[in-house]
Structure formats: C-alpha cells, structure tokens
Design an enzyme around this catalytic site. Structure first.
Site, short mmCIF file in Angstrom:
data_model
loop_
_atom_site.label_atom_id
_atom_site.label_comp_id
_atom_site.label_asym_id
_atom_site.label_seq_id
_atom_site.Cartn_x
_atom_site.Cartn_y
_atom_site.Cartn_z
N CYS A 231 0.81 -1.23 0.00
CA CYS A 231 0.00 0.00 0.00
C CYS A 231 0.84 1.27 0.00
O CYS A 231 0.37 2.32 -0.43
CB CYS A 231 -0.95 0.00 1.18
SG CYS A 231 -2.19 -1.30 1.01
N HIS B 150 -3.73 6.99 1.39
CA HIS B 150 -3.95 5.70 0.76
C HIS B 150 -5.37 5.25 1.11
O HIS B 150 -5.79 5.35 2.26
CB HIS B 150 -2.92 4.69 1.26
CG HIS B 150 -3.34 3.27 1.05
ND1 HIS B 150 -3.70 2.79 -0.19
CD2 HIS B 150 -3.50 2.23 1.92
CE1 HIS B 150 -4.05 1.52 -0.07
NE2 HIS B 150 -3.94 1.17 1.19
N ASN C 283 -9.89 -0.73 -2.08
CA ASN C 283 -8.46 -0.54 -1.80
C ASN C 283 -7.67 -1.12 -2.97
O ASN C 283 -7.63 -2.33 -3.16
CB ASN C 283 -8.13 -1.25 -0.48
CG ASN C 283 -6.66 -1.17 -0.09
OD1 ASN C 283 -5.81 -0.81 -0.91
ND2 ASN C 283 -6.37 -1.52 1.15
N1 ACO Z 1 -18.98 -9.35 6.04
C1 ACO Z 1 -19.61 -9.65 7.19
N2 ACO Z 1 -18.95 -9.97 8.32
C2 ACO Z 1 -17.62 -9.94 8.28
C3 ACO Z 1 -16.90 -9.61 7.13
C4 ACO Z 1 -17.64 -9.32 5.97
N3 ACO Z 1 -17.05 -8.98 4.80
N4 ACO Z 1 -15.59 -9.67 7.40
C5 ACO Z 1 -15.45 -10.01 8.68
N5 ACO Z 1 -16.68 -10.18 9.22
C6 ACO Z 1 -17.02 -10.53 10.61
C7 ACO Z 1 -15.92 -11.28 11.29
O1 ACO Z 1 -16.02 -12.65 11.05
C8 ACO Z 1 -16.17 -10.93 12.73
O2 ACO Z 1 -17.23 -11.74 13.23
P1 ACO Z 1 -17.17 -12.30 14.74
O3 ACO Z 1 -17.15 -11.07 15.62
O4 ACO Z 1 -18.42 -13.10 14.82
O5 ACO Z 1 -15.91 -13.09 14.83
C9 ACO Z 1 -16.68 -9.49 12.69
O6 ACO Z 1 -17.18 -9.31 11.34
C10 ACO Z 1 -15.63 -8.45 12.98
O7 ACO Z 1 -14.43 -8.76 12.21
P2 ACO Z 1 -13.15 -7.88 12.28
O8 ACO Z 1 -12.11 -8.47 11.41
O9 ACO Z 1 -12.82 -7.62 13.73
O10 ACO Z 1 -13.71 -6.51 11.64
P3 ACO Z 1 -13.08 -5.08 11.68
O11 ACO Z 1 -14.00 -4.15 12.35
O12 ACO Z 1 -11.65 -5.10 12.15
O13 ACO Z 1 -13.08 -4.70 10.13
C11 ACO Z 1 -11.54 -4.50 8.31
C12 ACO Z 1 -12.32 -5.45 9.21
C13 ACO Z 1 -12.54 -3.66 7.55
C14 ACO Z 1 -10.72 -5.31 7.35
C15 ACO Z 1 -10.64 -3.56 9.18
O14 ACO Z 1 -10.00 -4.32 10.16
C16 ACO Z 1 -9.62 -2.80 8.39
O15 ACO Z 1 -9.94 -2.00 7.55
N6 ACO Z 1 -8.36 -3.00 8.71
C17 ACO Z 1 -7.25 -2.22 8.08
C18 ACO Z 1 -7.05 -2.56 6.64
C19 ACO Z 1 -5.83 -1.84 6.13
O16 ACO Z 1 -5.59 -0.67 6.42
N7 ACO Z 1 -5.01 -2.52 5.38
C20 ACO Z 1 -3.75 -1.91 4.99
C21 ACO Z 1 -3.65 -1.75 3.58
S1 ACO Z 1 -3.81 -3.26 2.68
C22 ACO Z 1 -2.19 -3.68 2.10
O17 ACO Z 1 -1.19 -3.13 2.52
C23 ACO Z 1 -2.11 -4.79 1.17
#
Ligand code: ACO
Length: 334
Positions: free
Chosen positions: A115, A261, A291
């Site tokens: 990223c 980003h 993303n």
């Molecule tokens: N749809 C429905 N439910 C989902 C989904 C989905 N697509 N994905 C996960 N869930 C569920 C999980 O299973 C979990 O359920 P549980 O509580 O029953 O176990 C719940 O939702 C919460 O999951 P989390 O992973 O804790 O969700 P979070 O609030 O952290 O959001 C996300 C996930 C959006 C990916 C977030 O963590 C995020 O944006 N992180 C940063 C991403 C980022 O900046 N990446 C860097 C760049 S990418 C790169 O460098 C390649």
C-alpha cells in the site's frame, strides 16, 4: 541540485463494477457491513477473459500520463513500477512497460511495498531526478487483486476491501527547488510482516508442496489481522504526515489537500478528524474503487487533479500505510 515535479497524471480502472450486493451472492456478507466498516460501495474487478493485468493496466494509465505531460514515450528516461500483484513471479512489471509502450531500452525498476508502494516509488524517482541522473521518470502503481482473492465466506474479511486498477505519473526535473516534491519520508517495521501477508508460493514453500499438502493450505490467499493493521495504520499515518509537515516548516493549516492511501474510509476519517481538516481538504474515492493498494494514491491524485481540486501552489500531502509494515508520506508544492 534540482527538484522533481509531477507534470502528467493518468489512471485506468477496469469497467467491470462489483457491488457489495454482488459480493453478498458469493459469500456471507452484506452491503451494510461493508459500508459501515469500510465505506466501500463498489470496486472494479477485471472480468474473466479480459487481457488486463497489472502491467497492461499500468501501461494504459502511463500512456495517458505521458500524453498529459506533453511528452512522448521516447522522452522517458526511467520506469518505476509499484505492485504486489505482478504478472510474473519474475521479471517485474517495469520491464513489461518498456515493451508494452515500445520504449527505448531505458532502465526499469519494481518496488514491492504494497500500500505504500506508490509513495515509495515516487520517492525513488525523486532521488534520481534530484541528483540529475534522469529528467523524466514514469512512476506507476497497479494492482490485479481480484484473481488472487478467496471469494468464499472464509475470505470475506479481506476480499471485500480490494479492487483492481492502475495509476501513473510522469515526474520531471524542476529547476525551482521551492516547487514540486519537497520531501518524502519512508518507514518500515518488518516484525509485523505476518500481520498482512500472502505467504506463498515462496521459494521455501513452492507450488508442488502446496499442491501435495494433505491439510487445507490457503497460504496463497492474503491473510490480514484487520484490527491490528487498523490500529497501527491510524498511528503511523498521523506520525508520517506530521514528519512531512515538520520537515518543511508547515502546519496542518497549510495542507490544501491530503490524499491518504485508500485502505478504509474509517481510517481516512480518523486522520481527517485528528488533523482538524474540512471535507474539501481530504480526497477519498474508496467508495467507488475499494483498496487498490499500490495504485490507490496515484489513482486518487489523478482523480483529484481531473476534478480541479489541485491548484498551482497548493500543498498536497500523500500518505500511505500497509503490509510490511511500511508507511510513507510525500509533501508536494504543486
Ligand atoms: N462481512 C460480514 N462480516 C464480516 C466480514 C464481511 N465482509 N468480514 C469479517 N466479518 C465478521 C468477522 O467474522 C467478525 O465476526 P465475529 O465477531 O463473529 O468473529 C466481525 O465481522 C468483525 O471482524 P473484524 O475483522 O474484527 O472486523 P473489523 O472491524 O476489524 O473490520 C476491516 C475489518 C474492515 C478489514 C478492518 O480491520 C480494516 O480496515 N483494517 C485495516 C485494513 C488496512 O488498512 N489494510 C492496509 C492496507 S492493505 C495492504 O497493505 C495490502
């Protein structure tokens, strides 16, 4: 001593739109969940049968950037290509651009910083121009994520955020050292490499081993500890923006446009609030494209420029954080 400045920008997004509703037919997810957690409404995914790849999309964006710069391919001295989804394990996409654009045998370099890839690539190009070695450098960020994602419920925490696309700029020599790229700031913290990773195939875990695995081996799909990445992102984004401002004796009030980003709209909103920036001072398009990793900053920069949101003399701040961990910023006087 010279500065470098961006004199042409281009972008290419595949036409195929994949909405959150489309994803909910493939896996257990919902438009509500995706929008609430990420702000994403839709993304572009290269459709089956298309000839697009990271290199091909990069070439399409590059052609536009070169044309808008008022140059031809023969004026380009060097290529820097950032991607985590190259067409081949090796060689990198940079050399494919040399071929696809039918360029002279200029040097080509690939940057693998996920990223932060575009900001790293811009920094590399900036150094070559500042030292006087090259005059016009093509800097590209492109990603073909969709073919490598787990499109089942198992992969939903990662798959819903990624989109395909490419952006490019021509970075050129600027004699006035008060203009153009004022500074770039690069960081990494490799101890967290396994928090956001595609672990294989690697030389240590090569294809036959994966195929012969008796247990279910999904190490070829991206793994992300989303919450951990999120928490680190908000801290590092802030730090690296402040570092850039301080280096140039600027304050947050001097930011005319912040282009973060496009990882997650919630991260961008957190940063916006932290820096007290009004809506017109932060550019986001993750809602439409998801993303696009190394392509996201340059696609957003191109779109902001196309929409007339960047004026001569503006202070533009680019900032990125991602897998590695790596993070980076660039402060530009347009
Ligand atoms: N749809 C429905 N439910 C989902 C989904 C989905 N697509 N994905 C996960 N869930 C569920 C999980 O299973 C979990 O359920 P549980 O509580 O029953 O176990 C719940 O939702 C919460 O999951 P989390 O992973 O804790 O969700 P979070 O609030 O952290 O959001 C996300 C996930 C959006 C990916 C977030 O963590 C995020 O944006 N992180 C940063 C991403 C980022 O900046 N990446 C860097 C760049 S990418 C790169 O460098 C390649």
């Amino acid at each position: 001593m010279y500065n470098s400045k961006i004199i042409g920008l281009g972008k290419y997004l595949p036409e195929n739109v994949v909405t959150n509703a489309d994803l909910s037919k493939m896996m257990d997810t919902s438009d509500e969940w995706i929008q609430e957690r990420t702000g994403i409404q839709e993304r572009r995914w290269i459709p089956e049968g298309s000839e697009d790849t990271s290199a091909v999309m990069g070439a399409k964006a590059a052609k536009i950037a070169i044309e808008r710069a008022g140059l031809t391919k023969d004026d380009i001295d060097f290529i820097v290509f950032a991607t985590l989804s190259p067409d081949y394990y090796f060689p990198g996409c940079g050399v494919q651009i040399q071929d696809l654009l039918d360029m002279p045998t200029v040097g080509a370099l690939d940057v693998r910083n996920q990223c932060s890839g575009f900001v790293y690539a811009l920094s590399v190009a900036d150094q070559f121009i500042k030292t006087g070695m090259y005059k016009n450098i093509l800097v590209i960020g492109a990603e073909y994520h969709s073919n490598g994602l787990d499109k089942t419920t198992r992969g939903r925490g990662v798959t819903v955020i990624f989109g395909d696309g490419a952006g490019a700029c021509v970075l050129s020599r600027e004699e006035d050292t008060t203009k153009g790229i004022l500074s770039t700031h690069l960081h990494s913290e490799g101890k967290y490499a396994d928090k956001l990773i595609v672990a294989s195939p690697s030389i240590a875990h090569w294809v036959p081993e994966i195929l012969e695995s008796t247990e279910e081996d999904i190490s070829y799909f991206p793994y992300m500890d989303g919450t951990f990445v999120f928490k680190n992102a908000v801290v590092r984004f802030s730090e690296v923006i402040i570092e850039g401002l301080m280096k140039n004796n600027l304050t947050k009030k001097d930011i005319d446009l912040l282009i973060p980003h496009q990882a997650n709209l919630r991260i961008a909103q957190f940063i916006q609030k932290k820096f007290g920036l009004s809506d017109d001072k932060v550019f986001n398009n993750i809602m439409k494209y998801g993303n696009t990793t190394a392509a996201s900053v340059v696609i957003a920069l191109t779109e902001a420029w196309e929409q007339g949101k960047i004026k001569e003399g503006d202070h533009i701040v680019l900032a990125a954080f991602g897998s590695g961990f790596t993070w980076a910023s660039a402060v530009i006087k347009w």
